[in-house]
Design an enzyme around this catalytic site. Structure first.
Site, PDB file in Angstrom:
ATOM      1  N   SER D 293       0.820  -1.218   0.000  1.00  0.00           N
ATOM      2  CA  SER D 293       0.000   0.000   0.000  1.00  0.00           C
ATOM      3  C   SER D 293       0.849   1.261   0.000  1.00  0.00           C
ATOM      4  O   SER D 293       1.959   1.281   0.546  1.00  0.00           O
ATOM      5  CB  SER D 293      -0.879   0.035   1.260  1.00  0.00           C
ATOM      6  OG  SER D 293      -1.653  -1.119   1.377  1.00  0.00           O
ATOM      7  N   HIS D 382      -7.142  -0.049   6.346  1.00  0.00           N
ATOM      8  CA  HIS D 382      -6.670  -1.414   6.600  1.00  0.00           C
ATOM      9  C   HIS D 382      -6.579  -1.712   8.098  1.00  0.00           C
ATOM     10  O   HIS D 382      -6.947  -2.791   8.543  1.00  0.00           O
ATOM     11  CB  HIS D 382      -5.327  -1.650   5.916  1.00  0.00           C
ATOM     12  CG  HIS D 382      -5.434  -1.693   4.417  1.00  0.00           C
ATOM     13  ND1 HIS D 382      -6.200  -2.621   3.749  1.00  0.00           N
ATOM     14  CD2 HIS D 382      -4.895  -0.904   3.451  1.00  0.00           C
ATOM     15  CE1 HIS D 382      -6.118  -2.418   2.442  1.00  0.00           C
ATOM     16  NE2 HIS D 382      -5.331  -1.367   2.233  1.00  0.00           N
TER      17      HIS D 382
END
Lengths: 442, 442, 442, 442
Positions: D293, D382
């Site tokens: 990410s 997340h």
């Protein structure tokens, strides 16, 4: 080419001649077993094994395999002669059955049994592609090739083909194949394709249950208000789509075969007619079904043709004179050979005399040469399908390819349902049916 | 029978002979046109017309049409002989191509062209059904029939058939056909069918793209812990379904053809093997693939067989003796003829001697007679597929039909993949492979 | 009832009270976890666990669970009051948001989270079915029930429902459910069903993506030349199907709910209108959309009604008199109570006076009582949908049930698109819109 | 944005204020009718009319419409207060039902009724998109927005979403939308997309029955042998696909929302977990589910943060010092502001001190700032889903965007099924769970 289920050929290194010989031997042994009575009960399993071995052989080995089919799986001449004599003496049912059995090459049954296993038909199509290429150097394989064609013609029968519309909802995998196989007016990427699948452009393809996901042939159609005279507007990526009310003419502007292994199997004729029927049902207001086609053989023919030939071959004096004038003009202007000259032509400004001469010659070429062997293949296809030679269009295709092949001239063939059968018949007997304006031109 | 698309025959009154003659003439004229070069460009349209005319003729007219196919669409004896002589003199590719062309009956191409139109293949299958019935009175049509079989065999090739599972999610229209066509153990309505489609019972059918929605053949399978000895538990509507963990044996207990027009086209052999493969993948724990089959010809055979025959035909003395004993017993007990006696048999109580005699005779019948013409058709089918004669089951089928045909005896044929090819080969050469216990019995 | 995915309830023995208490505790613990912030990240997994526990509890345990939902998952009165006061003092966005959050019962969010897991919605529908049954003995659960209804109404919204035609191509599994759930005119097996799915009979059902394969409600329609007056011809198994050209009237002759757990969720109104729209598109020649309906409450109402009531409740003198006459006639003829008499009625021969009296009373019952609580449910449904009371049909249903419930009288309600909104509005305000002939009758 | 069925907005000229007022009036009048008892029977038809009017208003008119929803379709404060008081006095079922009814804003029922008509849900999603944009200038619409979110959250519930794999067999129309909506690592045309759909790359999307063909959100996954440290190899068009045996780690490297009108509706959390479950079933050998990410907020945060802040806000001295060192180094080297400097960084050669400083600061930023309002949105997503902060990767993304946003640093978040619930819980309470190596770093 389509993938062969369960068969992978990717990483196999080139075999040594000795390995190759052993491979061929294995294929042959399997083929004999498959064809024997012994193989009958287990034929799908045996056929799968033979297919797997064949897949390893590709492509030189396939030609060798065809050589074996020629040598070892042909009818026995003595047995056929005997059966033919008995049938000639007494043409009874049993004599005929015996004759038919004796005359059919055993390789036909071998191929039928191979096609029973998954991937069999696909491999037979792939094999024939290689065989067709090999024919030039090995003409003795013509009879084997004829057997392949016979079987594929029976299996890829129009009644077994499924027509499907290809549009933007189709899978990317299929659309990628359409881009790849377009053979007339190349598709320049996804944006180009997208325009050709808008509601006023249609694309239809034939599929066969045995080659799932594989287009066999496809045709592209433009729905337009008038019979089109030039290709550029039809494939212009920026053109705004027209509304349904303007659909008066369905113009077939491209037709492409996707399977070289099916060459000679009649597909295009059936596809055009099925599409026409389909569109007529969807849009009852459609009045005209025509093509906008290239004349790929015209420039070559003109260049190969000497003035003497033009005169001797019975061309009308007016045409012969114009051929001469055309050449003189072309030569005089640029002092170069015709091909170079044509590439530089500015069609809109072309003076009328050159233009008329070239159109007349193109008309003559299509009307007289297309019935001869080696005539223009596109003309042969559409006229053979029963279409009529309808109109010549100056400056119809100004692409490099269009100028080079046809000096930019395009032609419309007209499909008039009620004439098709008669037109075809006259074409078979050497006559091209043309619209009056073309007849007058000549 | 399946429906013919676009063709309706319902309300047509019987035509007068004169009308019939005119109809035949129209079919014939269309057929010639379809086969001519003229028809090539328009063949789907012409084929549709011919099909429509043919549909009106059914059924006597169809036989007449076959007569015309025999008379007018056969190979020319002189031309074939000439071609065969040239090929015998020099077996070149061009001579072979000419020979193959001359020897193939033109009606084959006619039928191929008919199949191009929608409903064409369906009508050809329907036509052959009528033709098969007519053969007895018109044996001269055998060669025409051979051409039908040849083409249908090529089109209904195992590679073209789609296997589908039939279950309770299938359409009622399909299930209704399954009920209708079940030929071995009749399905007594929807509740009976429902039980046969539970998870421990399976049904699979072959379909063909040209006959959508029409099962060609189907097989019913029971997934059970042991090789079954009797049919009643397998088709008991009330039986609770077993769980997957108990599936050790897949028993094919019924196989039925749905299309009489496809008789002689190999379907069952392929279906059984494809189903076995499918089930093996779904349930890796399956160890045995077998059948539970009737012996439809046994009782008839026993009745027709005199004691002299039994002895003369080389039966081992032990069997001959038992045949005698069996008859004596049967005759003594009831003083009636065998057929009546058998209908009244109470199998559980049958005394051991009679039972042993009958089982031995059934074993003999299957092991020796099934290789002969006229032998038991079910035995011929499974043994010809490469199965092994595995076990005889006393009192396996106590239904009226089971008692009448097989005296209640049933048989298991075993499909052992690794033996199939060899077993078939031995069967073709006149030998039936049996389990040891049956060999010992004889 | 539909199956709950992954949940099996079959073989679980009845739990002891102690086990039950532990089970409830587990469900409760899971529910709290699911609703907490802690559960947010993992809610599908937790919801699946709670569903599995819930599945074991069925059905008494479900009612206990609803009791817990009532006690422990209701809004906090103090918090709501505080929020309402602040909102009343200053109706700002933030105060409103706080109020809405405080007033929504937390169990709504719990149910929403349960529905995230596979099978969640199905279980909620099943739960509500049990809850509805329990309401009589536990009226305090009404607010919990209201929350269930609120959520199911939102999820089973007309926009989320998929209408599908049910016909002979539908799966047997679906058709079996249609047979099972038909609540108006019982379907007598597969042959009866088959007739009701012929081209001149239609069946349409609503489905929801969360309950795949489960019909929620279905309607049966007859396409006929005239507004039908009797049910027997519509459900006659032997009746030959009519051709499309005769379709002038679409008569809804049966509508059945399949999911008791969805009671109170508006489905029928939407289904009828969507079907009408669909049929109008398919058959533009359709002029009339109507029902042929029973009057299930009529006989009961008539029996319960004393002569005094008839007069006192403001019935017009003519009707009151006829009620009297009707009873006198009925009583006089058979000397028995009305119920017995009606069972024996021979409608064709019924003398005109009795007939007129009964029709007038039925008209009165429908026109005046259906707006009251406890009025005829079928009338309430169609009139509430905006249909018009169109025609009464003597001897419309001579089945046992028809005679018993409605003395054989049936009624047509007419759906006229342009009137629906207005009719509904008048019905809501206590007025039944009737055809002139019925108005005259009264 | 998705198309609105039956509604066209293309060619409408901008309306005058007077026309606009009339249009709003029509929408309002329709809305009141739809919500009234009168509208109940005909609600789908009325809803369709309102939708058609609304479609003409877009977009300024939509904001006005939301203003009306705020003013005219809110709960009545007096009525709610009364109901709340009665419920507080006696929390009975009937009082609760009355309270719930009084507290629910009537516009919720209005929106539910609008969603009954075709295209209703799609229009509500589109409306909310405009509403969200308008909130900044019209904050008083927050309560209306909350109602939209409430309903969409109920309808786009995880249980109602359909997960589908997107691959090269998907329709071009869908793939085009994937290219368009990819928000993390832009897809550079069809060839780039094709690579991302090879067997070692996967793409999954959520769909909803009410928005057919419209992806709501999609995630891209790489199946690789190790947890990836850099994005370039994952999206390299030329990379050869890996074989299944090498699949050990599923790395989610991109997740993109497609429907701005569904912002705030939980989709991504459910999608990631459903995909992980699906992949685990397909490839049982997968051991690790993680992301690769970006840290989109890091560079901005660092730039905005003064040295004083760093020290004051309680950063450990070691980090504060490094922040200082990092800035000094960066400033010293280039004499320019950080942003410009970072754009020119050559990460491989970065001297160790700068690198360590930046990694530590990134770790601090993620571990401490992501729990605060305005923290890194990707981290929030997340970590909020229950993932763990697993590893920081220097030079993970050298694209212009990667350097500019995160100074090229990327992060892996780890999804460990058994930790998810606990991690989420700790995150909600302000703690970020990190791998030991990151904890040590800080």
């Amino acid at each position: 080419m389509f993938s062969l289920p369960r068969l992978s050929r990717s990483a196999t290194p080139t075999p040594t001649p000795r390995e190759r010989a052993r491979q061929i031997e294995r294929v042959l042994e399997g083929s004999r077993r498959l064809l024997s009575e012994r193989g009958e009960a287990n034929s799908v399993a045996i056929a799968s094994e033979v297919l797997a071995e064949l897949a390893k052989l590709h492509p030189e080995g396939w030609v060798e395999f065809c050589g074996v089919l020629d040598a070892d799986f042909a009818p026995d001449p003595g047995r056929v002669l005997h059966a033919a004599e008995r049938y000639a003496a007494e043409p009874s049912a049993s004599h005929l059955i015996a004759l038919t059995a004796a005359a059919e090459p055993p390789r036909q049954e071998l191929l039928r049994r191979l096609s029973r296993a998954p991937g069999g038909t696909a491999l037979i199509v792939a094999l024939r592609r290689v065989l067709l290429d090999a024919l030039r150097s090995r003409p003795e394989l013509a009879a084997v090739e004829a057997d392949f064609l016979h079987l594929l013609g029976s299996w890829f029968n129009a009644g077994f083909l499924q027509m499907e519309q290809v549009d933007w909802r189709s899978s990317a995998a299929l659309l990628e194949k359409i881009i790849h196989h377009e053979a007339v007016h190349a598709i320049d990427g996804w944006a180009d394709l997208r325009r050709r699948l808008q509601p006023d452009r249609r694309c239809f393809a034939f599929f066969h249950p045995q080659l799932p996901g594989e287009p066999l042939i496809f045709v592209e159609v433009a729905l337009v208000p008038e019979m089109p005279a030039a290709i550029a507007p039809l494939i212009d990526k920026q053109a705004a789509p027209r509304g349904e009310r303007e659909f008066k003419v369905a113009a077939f502007y491209s037709i492409s075969n996707c399977q070289p292994g099916l060459r000679g199997v009649s597909l295009g004729n059936f596809l055009i007619k099925r599409v026409a029927e389909h569109l007529q049902r969807e849009f009852p207001q459609l009045r005209t079904f025509c093509t906008l086609s290239p004349i790929p053989g015209f420039a070559d023919w003109l260049l190969r043709r000497s003035q003497q030939q033009v005169e001797r071959d019975g061309l009308p004096p007016r045409v012969a004179e114009r051929a001469h004038a055309a050449r003189a003009l072309l030569a005089g202007r640029h002092g170069a050979d015709l091909a170079a000259l044509v590439s530089g032509i500015a069609p809109e400004a072309a003076d009328a005399e050159l233009r008329d001469a070239l159109l007349t010659l193109a008309g003559f070429y299509l009307a007289h040469e297309s019935v001869l062997p080696g005539g223009d293949p596109v003309a042969k296809f559409h006229l053979g399908n029963g279409a009529r030679l309808e109109r010549l269009n100056w400056a119809g295709d100004l692409s490099r390819k269009g100028l080079k092949q046809s000096l930019g001239i395009m032609v419309n063939y007209l499909y008039a349902l009620e004439e098709v059968e008669d037109n075809h018949d006259r074409f078979v007997h050497g006559e091209v049916v043309s619209a009056r304006r073309i007849a007058r031109l000549l």
